[in-house]
Design a protein around this motif. Structure first.
Motif, PDB file in Angstrom:
ATOM      1  N   SER A   7       0.838  -1.201   0.000  1.00 51.92           N
ATOM      2  CA  SER A   7       0.000   0.000   0.000  1.00 51.92           C
ATOM      3  C   SER A   7       0.871   1.248   0.000  1.00 51.92           C
ATOM      4  O   SER A   7       0.497   2.274  -0.574  1.00 51.92           O
ATOM      5  N   ASP A   8       2.036   1.167   0.641  1.00 53.79           N
ATOM      6  CA  ASP A   8       2.952   2.296   0.673  1.00 53.79           C
ATOM      7  C   ASP A   8       3.429   2.635  -0.738  1.00 53.79           C
ATOM      8  O   ASP A   8       3.506   3.814  -1.100  1.00 53.79           O
ATOM      9  N   LEU A   9       3.716   1.621  -1.534  1.00 51.48           N
ATOM     10  CA  LEU A   9       4.139   1.855  -2.912  1.00 51.48           C
ATOM     11  C   LEU A   9       3.011   2.503  -3.692  1.00 51.48           C
ATOM     12  O   LEU A   9       3.234   3.454  -4.446  1.00 51.48           O
ATOM     13  N   ARG A  10       1.798   2.015  -3.519  1.00 49.83           N
ATOM     14  CA  ARG A  10       0.638   2.612  -4.189  1.00 49.83           C
ATOM     15  C   ARG A  10       0.541   4.098  -3.848  1.00 49.83           C
ATOM     16  O   ARG A  10       0.355   4.944  -4.717  1.00 49.83           O
ATOM     17  N   ARG A  11       0.669   4.412  -2.556  1.00 47.47           N
ATOM     18  CA  ARG A  11       0.564   5.797  -2.101  1.00 47.47           C
ATOM     19  C   ARG A  11       1.649   6.659  -2.729  1.00 47.47           C
ATOM     20  O   ARG A  11       1.383   7.755  -3.222  1.00 47.47           O
ATOM     21  N   ARG A  12       2.893   6.159  -2.763  1.00 45.03           N
ATOM     22  CA  ARG A  12       3.994   6.932  -3.331  1.00 45.03           C
ATOM     23  C   ARG A  12       3.816   7.166  -4.826  1.00 45.03           C
ATOM     24  O   ARG A  12       4.100   8.265  -5.326  1.00 45.03           O
ATOM     25  N   VAL A  13       3.323   6.153  -5.544  1.00 45.19           N
ATOM     26  CA  VAL A  13       3.084   6.306  -6.987  1.00 45.19           C
ATOM     27  C   VAL A  13       1.997   7.349  -7.231  1.00 45.19           C
ATOM     28  O   VAL A  13       2.157   8.257  -8.056  1.00 45.19           O
ATOM     29  N   ILE A  14       0.900   7.243  -6.505  1.00 42.34           N
ATOM     30  CA  ILE A  14      -0.213   8.186  -6.675  1.00 42.34           C
ATOM     31  C   ILE A  14       0.218   9.602  -6.318  1.00 42.34           C
ATOM     32  O   ILE A  14      -0.097  10.553  -7.031  1.00 42.34           O
ATOM     33  N   ARG A  42      -6.365   5.907 -11.294  1.00 40.25           N
ATOM     34  CA  ARG A  42      -7.803   5.977 -11.596  1.00 40.25           C
ATOM     35  C   ARG A  42      -8.631   5.503 -10.413  1.00 40.25           C
ATOM     36  O   ARG A  42      -9.644   6.117 -10.073  1.00 40.25           O
ATOM     37  N   HIS A  43      -8.200   4.416  -9.772  1.00 39.47           N
ATOM     38  CA  HIS A  43      -8.909   3.890  -8.598  1.00 39.47           C
ATOM     39  C   HIS A  43      -8.913   4.927  -7.481  1.00 39.47           C
ATOM     40  O   HIS A  43      -9.948   5.165  -6.845  1.00 39.47           O
ATOM     41  N   TRP A  44      -7.781   5.579  -7.250  1.00 40.11           N
ATOM     42  CA  TRP A  44      -7.688   6.597  -6.207  1.00 40.11           C
ATOM     43  C   TRP A  44      -8.591   7.790  -6.514  1.00 40.11           C
ATOM     44  O   TRP A  44      -9.292   8.294  -5.628  1.00 40.11           O
ATOM     45  N   ARG A  45      -8.609   8.239  -7.784  1.00 39.24           N
ATOM     46  CA  ARG A  45      -9.471   9.369  -8.147  1.00 39.24           C
ATOM     47  C   ARG A  45     -10.944   9.022  -7.961  1.00 39.24           C
ATOM     48  O   ARG A  45     -11.737   9.864  -7.554  1.00 39.24           O
ATOM     49  N   LYS A  46     -11.305   7.776  -8.253  1.00 37.40           N
ATOM     50  CA  LYS A  46     -12.706   7.359  -8.164  1.00 37.40           C
ATOM     51  C   LYS A  46     -13.143   7.149  -6.707  1.00 37.40           C
ATOM     52  O   LYS A  46     -14.257   7.525  -6.331  1.00 37.40           O
ATOM     53  N   THR A  47     -12.283   6.538  -5.875  1.00 36.35           N
ATOM     54  CA  THR A  47     -12.683   6.144  -4.539  1.00 36.35           C
ATOM     55  C   THR A  47     -12.024   6.946  -3.426  1.00 36.35           C
ATOM     56  O   THR A  47     -12.523   6.952  -2.302  1.00 36.35           O
ATOM     57  N   GLY A  48     -10.871   7.558  -3.700  1.00 41.06           N
ATOM     58  CA  GLY A  48     -10.126   8.264  -2.665  1.00 41.06           C
ATOM     59  C   GLY A  48      -9.338   7.341  -1.777  1.00 41.06           C
ATOM     60  O   GLY A  48      -8.791   7.746  -0.759  1.00 41.06           O
ATOM     61  N   SER A  49      -9.253   6.059  -2.141  1.00 38.20           N
ATOM     62  CA  SER A  49      -8.582   5.058  -1.321  1.00 38.20           C
ATOM     63  C   SER A  49      -7.305   4.564  -1.988  1.00 38.20           C
ATOM     64  O   SER A  49      -7.265   4.354  -3.198  1.00 38.20           O
ATOM     65  N   TYR A  50      -6.265   4.381  -1.167  1.00 40.87           N
ATOM     66  CA  TYR A  50      -5.009   3.807  -1.657  1.00 40.87           C
ATOM     67  C   TYR A  50      -5.036   2.284  -1.600  1.00 40.87           C
ATOM     68  O   TYR A  50      -4.156   1.644  -2.150  1.00 40.87           O
ATOM     69  N   GLU A  51      -5.986   1.717  -0.919  1.00 39.99           N
ATOM     70  CA  GLU A  51      -6.013   0.273  -0.676  1.00 39.99           C
ATOM     71  C   GLU A  51      -6.433  -0.511  -1.925  1.00 39.99           C
ATOM     72  O   GLU A  51      -7.263  -0.056  -2.703  1.00 39.99           O
ATOM     73  N   ALA A  52      -5.881  -1.711  -2.035  1.00 43.26           N
ATOM     74  CA  ALA A  52      -6.225  -2.601  -3.134  1.00 43.26           C
ATOM     75  C   ALA A  52      -7.618  -3.170  -2.930  1.00 43.26           C
ATOM     76  O   ALA A  52      -8.095  -3.292  -1.800  1.00 43.26           O
ATOM     77  N   LEU A  53      -8.250  -3.517  -4.020  1.00 41.33           N
ATOM     78  CA  LEU A  53      -9.538  -4.191  -3.926  1.00 41.33           C
ATOM     79  C   LEU A  53      -9.327  -5.614  -3.441  1.00 41.33           C
ATOM     80  O   LEU A  53      -8.288  -6.219  -3.724  1.00 41.33           O
ATOM     81  N   PRO A  54     -10.289  -6.163  -2.713  1.00 39.29           N
ATOM     82  CA  PRO A  54     -10.117  -7.542  -2.200  1.00 39.29           C
ATOM     83  C   PRO A  54     -10.088  -8.561  -3.328  1.00 39.29           C
ATOM     84  O   PRO A  54     -10.593  -8.346  -4.381  1.00 39.29           O
TER      85      PRO A  54
END
Length: 54
Positions: A7-14, A42-54
């Protein structure tokens, strides 16, 4: 086989993309695929979440 990416990598990329770095440059900087970086953003813009989908 796919790697599990943190999740940290996702946050840094975004944050890099939001900071003005292109999606391609962010993908290259963090050694991930361009489509992965784009889909995370795109997922972050749509949901505001950095977390992966289950």
């Amino acid at each position: 086989m796919a790697r599990i990416l943190s999740s940290d990598l996702r946050r840094r990329v975004i944050e890099a993309i939001e900071g003005g770095v292109s999606t391609r440059a962010a993908a290259r900087r963090f050694s991930i695929g361009v489509s992965t970086a784009g889909s995370w953003h795109r997922h972050w813009r749509k949901t505001g979440s950095y977390e992966a989908l289950p």
